[in-house]
Design a protein around this motif. Structure first.
Motif, mmCIF file in Angstrom:
data_model
loop_
_atom_site.group_PDB
_atom_site.id
_atom_site.type_symbol
_atom_site.label_atom_id
_atom_site.label_comp_id
_atom_site.label_asym_id
_atom_site.label_seq_id
_atom_site.Cartn_x
_atom_site.Cartn_y
_atom_site.Cartn_z
ATOM 1 N N MET A 46 -17.464 -17.681 -17.142
ATOM 2 C CA MET A 46 -16.123 -18.117 -16.803
ATOM 3 C C MET A 46 -15.518 -17.148 -15.781
ATOM 4 S SD MET A 46 -12.984 -18.797 -19.370
ATOM 5 C CE MET A 46 -11.519 -17.950 -18.889
ATOM 6 N N THR A 47 -14.911 -17.691 -14.768
ATOM 7 C CA THR A 47 -14.299 -16.884 -13.720
ATOM 8 C C THR A 47 -12.857 -16.553 -14.093
ATOM 9 O OG1 THR A 47 -15.646 -17.976 -12.043
ATOM 10 C CG2 THR A 47 -13.712 -16.795 -11.280
ATOM 11 N N LYS A 48 -12.517 -15.295 -13.956
ATOM 12 C CA LYS A 48 -11.147 -14.854 -14.188
ATOM 13 C C LYS A 48 -10.532 -14.568 -12.823
ATOM 14 C CE LYS A 48 -8.559 -11.407 -16.783
ATOM 15 N NZ LYS A 48 -8.684 -10.282 -17.733
ATOM 16 N N GLN A 49 -9.286 -14.990 -12.625
ATOM 17 C CA GLN A 49 -8.617 -14.761 -11.351
ATOM 18 C C GLN A 49 -7.421 -13.839 -11.551
ATOM 19 O OE1 GLN A 49 -7.710 -18.548 -9.573
ATOM 20 N NE2 GLN A 49 -9.860 -19.054 -9.288
ATOM 21 N N LEU A 50 -7.365 -12.797 -10.715
ATOM 22 C CA LEU A 50 -6.246 -11.865 -10.729
ATOM 23 C C LEU A 50 -5.643 -11.835 -9.328
ATOM 24 C CD1 LEU A 50 -7.920 -8.961 -12.744
ATOM 25 C CD2 LEU A 50 -6.416 -10.757 -13.611
ATOM 26 N N TYR A 51 -4.376 -11.443 -9.244
ATOM 27 C CA TYR A 51 -3.679 -11.431 -7.961
ATOM 28 C C TYR A 51 -2.995 -10.089 -7.751
ATOM 29 C CZ TYR A 51 -4.554 -16.384 -8.105
ATOM 30 O OH TYR A 51 -5.180 -17.604 -8.172
ATOM 31 N N ILE A 52 -3.151 -9.574 -6.533
ATOM 32 C CA ILE A 52 -2.500 -8.332 -6.143
ATOM 33 C C ILE A 52 -1.645 -8.656 -4.930
ATOM 34 C CG2 ILE A 52 -2.802 -5.958 -5.374
ATOM 35 C CD1 ILE A 52 -5.563 -6.001 -6.688
ATOM 36 N N LYS A 53 -0.369 -8.385 -5.049
ATOM 37 C CA LYS A 53 0.553 -8.691 -3.949
ATOM 38 C C LYS A 53 0.203 -7.857 -2.723
ATOM 39 C CE LYS A 53 5.442 -9.454 -3.108
ATOM 40 N NZ LYS A 53 5.422 -10.861 -2.841
ATOM 41 N N GLN A 54 0.180 -8.517 -1.578
ATOM 42 C CA GLN A 54 -0.107 -7.836 -0.324
ATOM 43 C C GLN A 54 0.993 -6.824 -0.024
ATOM 44 O OE1 GLN A 54 -0.742 -10.592 2.832
ATOM 45 N NE2 GLN A 54 -1.504 -9.056 4.226
ATOM 46 N N LYS A 55 0.708 -5.854 0.794
ATOM 47 C CA LYS A 55 1.629 -4.757 1.103
ATOM 48 C C LYS A 55 1.927 -4.006 -0.187
ATOM 49 C CE LYS A 55 2.478 -6.147 5.385
ATOM 50 N NZ LYS A 55 1.458 -5.885 6.314
ATOM 51 N N MET A 56 0.847 -3.632 -0.857
ATOM 52 C CA MET A 56 0.973 -2.971 -2.149
ATOM 53 C C MET A 56 1.750 -1.672 -2.070
ATOM 54 S SD MET A 56 -2.711 -3.466 -3.869
ATOM 55 C CE MET A 56 -3.762 -3.091 -2.486
ATOM 56 N N PHE A 57 1.589 -0.950 -0.973
ATOM 57 C CA PHE A 57 2.141 0.383 -0.916
ATOM 58 C C PHE A 57 3.578 0.346 -0.422
ATOM 59 C CE2 PHE A 57 -2.419 0.622 -0.633
ATOM 60 C CZ PHE A 57 -2.656 1.394 -1.759
ATOM 61 N N SER A 58 4.478 0.601 -1.348
ATOM 62 C CA SER A 58 5.901 0.593 -1.032
ATOM 63 C C SER A 58 6.438 2.000 -1.261
ATOM 64 C CB SER A 58 6.624 -0.409 -1.936
ATOM 65 O OG SER A 58 6.447 -0.040 -3.283
ATOM 66 N N ILE A 59 7.733 2.177 -1.123
ATOM 67 C CA ILE A 59 8.327 3.511 -1.264
ATOM 68 C C ILE A 59 8.000 4.118 -2.624
ATOM 69 C CG2 ILE A 59 10.533 4.751 -1.413
ATOM 70 C CD1 ILE A 59 11.515 2.852 0.816
ATOM 71 N N GLY A 60 8.117 3.346 -3.685
ATOM 72 C CA GLY A 60 7.820 3.859 -5.012
ATOM 73 C C GLY A 60 6.332 3.871 -5.311
ATOM 74 N N GLU A 61 5.556 3.158 -4.502
ATOM 75 C CA GLU A 61 4.114 3.045 -4.663
ATOM 76 C C GLU A 61 3.722 2.690 -6.097
ATOM 77 O OE1 GLU A 61 2.385 6.514 -2.772
ATOM 78 O OE2 GLU A 61 2.410 5.423 -0.895
ATOM 79 N N LYS A 62 4.389 1.662 -6.615
ATOM 80 C CA LYS A 62 4.065 1.117 -7.921
ATOM 81 C C LYS A 62 3.966 -0.395 -7.768
ATOM 82 C CE LYS A 62 6.490 4.509 -10.705
ATOM 83 N NZ LYS A 62 7.485 4.720 -11.747
ATOM 84 N N PHE A 63 2.965 -0.991 -8.364
ATOM 85 C CA PHE A 63 2.843 -2.439 -8.333
ATOM 86 C C PHE A 63 1.992 -2.886 -9.509
ATOM 87 C CE2 PHE A 63 -0.471 -0.675 -5.720
ATOM 88 C CZ PHE A 63 -1.610 -1.371 -6.090
ATOM 89 N N THR A 64 1.984 -4.200 -9.727
ATOM 90 C CA THR A 64 1.209 -4.747 -10.837
ATOM 91 C C THR A 64 0.164 -5.716 -10.321
ATOM 92 O OG1 THR A 64 2.813 -6.509 -11.153
ATOM 93 C CG2 THR A 64 3.097 -4.540 -12.505
ATOM 94 N N VAL A 65 -0.883 -5.855 -11.113
ATOM 95 C CA VAL A 65 -1.911 -6.866 -10.883
ATOM 96 C C VAL A 65 -1.638 -7.939 -11.922
ATOM 97 C CG1 VAL A 65 -4.382 -7.345 -10.892
ATOM 98 C CG2 VAL A 65 -3.551 -5.109 -10.108
#
Length: 168
Positions: free
Chosen positions: A1-20
């Motif tokens: 089974m294929t699992k799909q995850l998404y990472i928002k483009q331009k991940m690196f922001s001032i706080g350099e925090k993001f979620t998958v």
């Protein structure tokens, strides 16, 4: 089974925090960059906030070099090579090959000749994203770490290019 995850483009922001996120936009991983620290490090954590991988930029290196560790073991290195025309990077990993255009985030990851994951750029409901398809569940954390590392290299390269532009 294929699992799909998404990472928002331009991940690196001032706080350099993001979620998958997964297909239902639920948080799956949290990524935090070290702020004003040397060496520059990105920590990848699961939903329990346990660190499962890190991406570290080597500090004293003639050319940029990034290390990816998963569960405390180094799994790959991305390093810049000398090139006169455009940025050229290589990825060294034991048993892992990246095929396709990883600079444009359109590639697949193979382990011992078998495709274990795919990465592509997509337009999703919450903005431009990287879609990460996991074909081998055991490679999920490595796949996320690879995408974070490549985006870190690209961000570092664009900062270097922008800082070398001078105005008269």
């Amino acid at each position: 089974m294929t699992k799909q995850l998404y990472i928002k483009q331009k991940m690196f922001s001032i706080g350099e925090k993001f979620t998958v996120k997964d297909q239902e936009e639920n948080d799956v991983y949290f990524v935090e960059g070290s702020f004003m620290k040397v060496p520059k490090t990105f920590s990848i954590m699961n939903t329990a906030r346990d660190e499962v991988a890190t991406v570290t930029k080597k500090v004293f290196s003639f050319l940029p070099k990034f290390f990816v560790e998963v569960n405390g073991q180094e799994v790959l290195t991305i390093k810049k090579e000398i090139s006169f025309f455009k940025a050229r990077y290589t990825i060294d990993a034991v048993g892992i090959e990246i095929r396709g255009n990883w600079w444009d985030m359109n590639f697949q990851v193979e382990r011992h000749g078998e495709v274990v994951g795919k990465v592509s750029k997509v337009w999703f409901s919450w903005g431009d994203s990287y879609k990460v398809e996991i074909l081998d569940e055991a490679m999920e954390t490595i796949m996320i770490a690879i995408v974070v590392a490549i985006d870190c290299v690209k961000d570092d390269n664009s900062k270097t290019a922008n800082s070398s532009i001078t105005t008269n």
